[in-house]
Scaffold this active site. Sequence first.
Site: not given
Ligand code: GDP
Length: 137
Positions: A9, A49, A112, A115, A126
């Site tokens: 990222k 997303y 973070n 992905h 994807e």
């Molecule tokens: P992943 O599969 O671990 O990447 O997590 P998710 O699919 O739940 O979320 C996609 C991405 O959205 C995450 O990797 C983070 O970059 C972002 N994200 C997830 N939860 C949050 C949140 O509560 N707040 C914010 N600002 N970003 C989030």
Amino acid sequence: MERTLTIIKPDAVKAGHIGDIIKIFETNGFRIVAARLVNLSKPEAEGFYAVHRGKPFFESLTGFMSSGPAIPMVLEGENAIARLREVMGATNPANAAAGTIRKLYAASIEANCIHGSDAPETAAFEISYFFPGVQLI
Ligand code: GDP
């Protein structure tokens, strides 16, 4: 053998962790099948997303993902989808296990570093999102 889509990222590219993260892929036996450097537009980040549309962090997340260069890659290996998720660590780096990419390099739940696809169906979507019509090696 299984394939998964990862993205280094924008925060990790900006902080100079491309090499560190690729090293972890290699150490863990993933084979790199495809890679690009992209600067996503906001609509492209929104398309990627789309499952998160409507969530409170959607605007911020897609703004972040289109804030600078990122590196989508296809990784191949046995049980690659689940194994990459383990190597990545929990979404929130505060909860990520020691030695995971997010624990080592991520700054926040949003920025973070990485992905990784979460299931075979999402991996297929994807991979085709970033490598449409590409004959992968
Ligand atoms: P992943 O599969 O671990 O990447 O997590 P998710 O699919 O739940 O979320 C996609 C991405 O959205 C995450 O990797 C983070 O970059 C972002 N994200 C997830 N939860 C949050 C949140 O509560 N707040 C914010 N600002 N970003 C989030």
